[in-house]
Design a protein around this motif. Structure first.
Motif, PDB file in Angstrom:
ATOM      1  N   ALA A   1       1.783   6.861  -4.362  1.00  0.00           N
ATOM      2  CA  ALA A   1       1.770   6.518  -3.237  1.00  0.00           C
ATOM      3  C   ALA A   1       2.077   5.025  -3.142  1.00  0.00           C
ATOM      4  CB  ALA A   1       0.331   6.721  -2.503  1.00  0.00           C
ATOM      5  N   HIS A   2       2.365   4.483  -1.827  1.00  0.00           N
ATOM      6  CA  HIS A   2       2.744   2.827  -1.691  1.00  0.00           C
ATOM      7  C   HIS A   2       1.965   2.279  -0.528  1.00  0.00           C
ATOM      8  CE1 HIS A   2       5.841   3.516  -4.526  1.00  0.00           C
ATOM      9  NE2 HIS A   2       6.245   4.623  -3.977  1.00  0.00           N
ATOM     10  N   PRO A   3       0.672   2.157  -0.887  1.00  0.00           N
ATOM     11  CA  PRO A   3      -0.198   1.450   0.234  1.00  0.00           C
ATOM     12  C   PRO A   3      -0.104  -0.135   0.362  1.00  0.00           C
ATOM     13  CG  PRO A   3      -1.529   1.612  -1.830  1.00  0.00           C
ATOM     14  CD  PRO A   3      -0.294   2.365  -2.232  1.00  0.00           C
ATOM     15  N   HIS A   4      -0.531  -0.751   1.482  1.00  0.00           N
ATOM     16  CA  HIS A   4      -0.323  -2.247   1.349  1.00  0.00           C
ATOM     17  C   HIS A   4      -1.568  -2.956   1.272  1.00  0.00           C
ATOM     18  CE1 HIS A   4      -0.376  -0.911   5.579  1.00  0.00           C
ATOM     19  NE2 HIS A   4      -1.329  -2.057   5.834  1.00  0.00           N
ATOM     20  N   LEU A   5      -1.618  -4.319   1.474  1.00  0.00           N
ATOM     21  CA  LEU A   5      -2.742  -5.146   1.098  1.00  0.00           C
ATOM     22  C   LEU A   5      -3.530  -5.354   2.326  1.00  0.00           C
ATOM     23  CD1 LEU A   5      -4.643  -6.564  -0.994  1.00  0.00           C
ATOM     24  CD2 LEU A   5      -2.970  -8.731  -0.485  1.00  0.00           C
ATOM     25  N   LEU A   6      -4.660  -4.990   2.480  1.00  0.00           N
ATOM     26  CA  LEU A   6      -5.631  -5.325   3.491  1.00  0.00           C
ATOM     27  C   LEU A   6      -6.489  -6.584   3.631  1.00  0.00           C
ATOM     28  CD1 LEU A   6      -6.767  -1.626   4.446  1.00  0.00           C
ATOM     29  CD2 LEU A   6      -4.806  -2.879   5.578  1.00  0.00           C
ATOM     30  N   GLN A   7      -6.811  -6.555   2.351  1.00  0.00           N
ATOM     31  CA  GLN A   7      -7.883  -7.912   2.205  1.00  0.00           C
ATOM     32  C   GLN A   7      -7.845  -7.970   0.505  1.00  0.00           C
ATOM     33  OE1 GLN A   7     -12.191  -7.513   3.443  1.00  0.00           O
ATOM     34  NE2 GLN A   7     -11.591  -6.164   4.904  1.00  0.00           N
ATOM     35  N   VAL A   8      -7.938  -9.612   0.508  1.00  0.00           N
ATOM     36  CA  VAL A   8      -8.186 -10.290  -0.868  1.00  0.00           C
ATOM     37  C   VAL A   8      -8.944 -11.501  -0.584  1.00  0.00           C
ATOM     38  CG1 VAL A   8      -6.029 -11.286  -0.692  1.00  0.00           C
ATOM     39  CG2 VAL A   8      -6.899 -10.800  -2.948  1.00  0.00           C
ATOM     40  N   ASN A   9      -9.723 -11.590  -1.576  1.00  0.00           N
ATOM     41  CA  ASN A   9     -10.463 -12.909  -1.439  1.00  0.00           C
ATOM     42  C   ASN A   9     -11.302 -12.952  -0.316  1.00  0.00           C
ATOM     43  OD1 ASN A   9     -10.081 -13.672  -4.278  1.00  0.00           O
ATOM     44  ND2 ASN A   9      -8.092 -14.731  -3.552  1.00  0.00           N
ATOM     45  N   THR A  10     -11.982 -11.877   0.376  1.00  0.00           N
ATOM     46  CA  THR A  10     -12.609 -12.315   1.548  1.00  0.00           C
ATOM     47  C   THR A  10     -14.309 -12.250   0.922  1.00  0.00           C
ATOM     48  OG1 THR A  10     -12.744  -9.597   2.017  1.00  0.00           O
ATOM     49  CG2 THR A  10     -10.904 -11.032   2.734  1.00  0.00           C
ATOM     50  N   GLY A  11     -15.087 -12.236   2.027  1.00  0.00           N
ATOM     51  CA  GLY A  11     -16.529 -12.353   2.020  1.00  0.00           C
ATOM     52  C   GLY A  11     -16.867 -10.733   1.480  1.00  0.00           C
ATOM     53  N   PHE A  12     -15.985  -9.623   2.029  1.00  0.00           N
ATOM     54  CA  PHE A  12     -16.308  -8.231   1.476  1.00  0.00           C
ATOM     55  C   PHE A  12     -15.933  -8.072   0.186  1.00  0.00           C
ATOM     56  CE2 PHE A  12     -15.238  -3.606   1.173  1.00  0.00           C
ATOM     57  CZ  PHE A  12     -16.486  -3.298   1.624  1.00  0.00           C
ATOM     58  N   THR A  13     -14.652  -8.243  -0.056  1.00  0.00           N
ATOM     59  CA  THR A  13     -14.171  -7.968  -1.420  1.00  0.00           C
ATOM     60  C   THR A  13     -14.656  -8.935  -2.592  1.00  0.00           C
ATOM     61  OG1 THR A  13     -12.291  -9.605  -1.059  1.00  0.00           O
ATOM     62  CG2 THR A  13     -11.839  -7.428  -0.314  1.00  0.00           C
ATOM     63  N   GLY A  14     -15.318  -9.958  -2.175  1.00  0.00           N
ATOM     64  CA  GLY A  14     -15.374 -11.127  -3.455  1.00  0.00           C
ATOM     65  C   GLY A  14     -14.197 -11.508  -3.972  1.00  0.00           C
ATOM     66  N   ASP A  15     -14.124 -11.956  -5.280  1.00  0.00           N
ATOM     67  CA  ASP A  15     -12.997 -12.360  -6.167  1.00  0.00           C
ATOM     68  C   ASP A  15     -12.757 -11.352  -6.961  1.00  0.00           C
ATOM     69  OD1 ASP A  15     -14.993 -12.144  -8.230  1.00  0.00           O
ATOM     70  OD2 ASP A  15     -14.139 -14.314  -9.097  1.00  0.00           O
ATOM     71  N   GLN A  16     -13.442 -10.068  -6.938  1.00  0.00           N
ATOM     72  CA  GLN A  16     -13.194  -8.961  -7.773  1.00  0.00           C
ATOM     73  C   GLN A  16     -12.304  -7.989  -7.348  1.00  0.00           C
ATOM     74  OE1 GLN A  16     -16.253  -9.500  -6.629  1.00  0.00           O
ATOM     75  NE2 GLN A  16     -16.784  -7.380  -5.572  1.00  0.00           N
ATOM     76  N   SER A  17     -12.308  -7.532  -6.197  1.00  0.00           N
ATOM     77  CA  SER A  17     -11.520  -6.446  -5.517  1.00  0.00           C
ATOM     78  C   SER A  17     -10.510  -6.639  -4.437  1.00  0.00           C
ATOM     79  CB  SER A  17     -12.667  -5.577  -4.628  1.00  0.00           C
ATOM     80  OG  SER A  17     -13.571  -5.319  -5.467  1.00  0.00           O
ATOM     81  N   LEU A  18      -9.569  -5.726  -4.445  1.00  0.00           N
ATOM     82  CA  LEU A  18      -8.528  -5.604  -3.274  1.00  0.00           C
ATOM     83  C   LEU A  18      -9.085  -4.160  -2.281  1.00  0.00           C
ATOM     84  CD1 LEU A  18      -5.313  -6.025  -5.353  1.00  0.00           C
ATOM     85  CD2 LEU A  18      -6.493  -7.723  -4.374  1.00  0.00           C
ATOM     86  N   LEU A  19      -8.687  -4.556  -1.071  1.00  0.00           N
ATOM     87  CA  LEU A  19      -8.586  -3.548  -0.420  1.00  0.00           C
ATOM     88  C   LEU A  19      -7.276  -2.999   0.217  1.00  0.00           C
ATOM     89  CD1 LEU A  19     -11.600  -3.807   2.316  1.00  0.00           C
ATOM     90  CD2 LEU A  19     -11.336  -2.151   0.252  1.00  0.00           C
ATOM     91  N   LEU A  20      -7.003  -1.871  -0.028  1.00  0.00           N
ATOM     92  CA  LEU A  20      -5.572  -1.134   0.161  1.00  0.00           C
ATOM     93  C   LEU A  20      -5.511  -0.550   1.406  1.00  0.00           C
ATOM     94  CD1 LEU A  20      -3.955  -0.861  -3.209  1.00  0.00           C
ATOM     95  CD2 LEU A  20      -4.298  -3.038  -1.847  1.00  0.00           C
ATOM     96  N   SER A  21      -4.648  -0.145   2.191  1.00  0.00           N
ATOM     97  CA  SER A  21      -4.460   0.809   3.096  1.00  0.00           C
ATOM     98  C   SER A  21      -4.387   2.292   2.411  1.00  0.00           C
ATOM     99  CB  SER A  21      -3.039   0.722   3.888  1.00  0.00           C
ATOM    100  OG  SER A  21      -2.088   1.088   2.972  1.00  0.00           O
ATOM    101  N   ASN A  22      -5.011   3.174   3.170  1.00  0.00           N
ATOM    102  CA  ASN A  22      -5.351   4.261   2.592  1.00  0.00           C
ATOM    103  C   ASN A  22      -5.131   5.350   3.864  1.00  0.00           C
ATOM    104  OD1 ASN A  22      -6.040   6.114   0.381  1.00  0.00           O
ATOM    105  ND2 ASN A  22      -8.195   5.813   0.433  1.00  0.00           N
TER     106      ASN A  22
END
Length: 265
Positions: A182-203
């Motif tokens: 699949a080919h999701p796109h980036l929703l969040q990076v380096n935010t308070g929710f993701t911290g420095d360790q995670s990415l949130l992608l569309s799903n």
């Protein structure tokens, strides 16, 4: 993929919270697109089957996956690289004897109660698997320059659930052991929710995304073979909305991999 809802350890056979992730939903058949992405089954020292995950060969003898896929009581791993393990060659040995076996290792700072903070693991193979190409590790902090937008896409690959439903409709779930993309796109990076360790992608149905069983599978940058991160968690039990990815470009991940397993790279 673990879901931020309980501990459905990356395998459809097991349990769910930030939930571990599992399969590619609303995706397409990968075929021979990513032959270095495999399906792994974790086993106890006695050979009892625990759970299934996905992962990426980054060399002949090193397989990258999620920490919740390699954690105790896993002592051994079997891996398959067929695009279709569900109906592949007769006698392919699933879920006991794969194309190759190996020993799992989990990041030393991994904490099952905060699994998404250091959710990375590797498997050192018992023997080399020779391919024309392998997945590639990112450079340190490579993802910091990315910005959330529809054009910032990833290629997510895995053997997880193709369709997930609430408990009342669980009979409609589709959990074939087939490599999907699949080919999701980036929703969040380096935010308070993701911290420095995670990415949130569309799903979602438009971009596709990951689900249970896709845990540990790669999320490549764009259409490259560079592993931005491994599928880690989701935020609901039907794999909808967003998918959580553990970044591989952080120093505490790369230092561990190169420091402990550099001889395999």
């Amino acid at each position: 993929m673990r879901r931020l809802i309980t501990a459905l350890i990356a395998s459809i056979a097991l349990v769910a919270g930030a939930l571990p992730a599992t399969a590619v939903t609303d995706g397409t058949l990968d075929g021979d697109g990513h032959p270095y992405v495999g399906l792994m089954v974790a086993q106890t020292a006695k050979g009892d089957v625990l759970w299934r995950c996905s992962g990426t060969l980054v060399s002949e003898t090193l397989f990258l996956t999620a920490g919740h896929c390699t954690e105790s009581p896993a002592e051994h791993v079997e891996i398959w690289f067929d695009a279709d393990v569900e109906s592949g060659p007769a006698g392919n040995g699933y879920p006991n004897n794969g194309d190759v076996g190996g020993t799992p290792y989990t990041h030393p700072d991994y904490d099952p109660d905060l699994f998404y903070v250091r959710d990375v693991g590797v498997v050192v193979l018992d023997e080399p698997v020779v391919m024309d190409a392998y997945g590639q590790l990112p450079t340190q902090d490579q993802l910091d320059s990315l910005r959330p937008r529809r054009s910032t896409t990833f290629t997510s690959v895995g053997y997880g659930l193709q369709k997930s439903f609430p408990d009342a409709a669980a009979w409609k779930e589709q959990a074939d052991r087939i490599r999907m993309v699949a080919h999701p796109h980036l929703l969040q990076v380096n935010t308070g929710f993701t911290g420095d360790q995670s990415l949130l992608l569309s799903n979602n149905a438009n971009t596709g995304g990951t689900c249970f069983g896709d845990s540990g599978g790669p999320n490549f940058i764009g259409d490259s073979n560079v592993v931005a991160g491994v599928t880690s968690f989701g935020l609901n039990s039907t794999c909808a909305g967003t998918g959580g990815v553990m970044r591989v470009d952080r120093d505490y991940v790369l230092d561990w991999i190169y420091g402990e397993f550099g001889d395999h790279l």
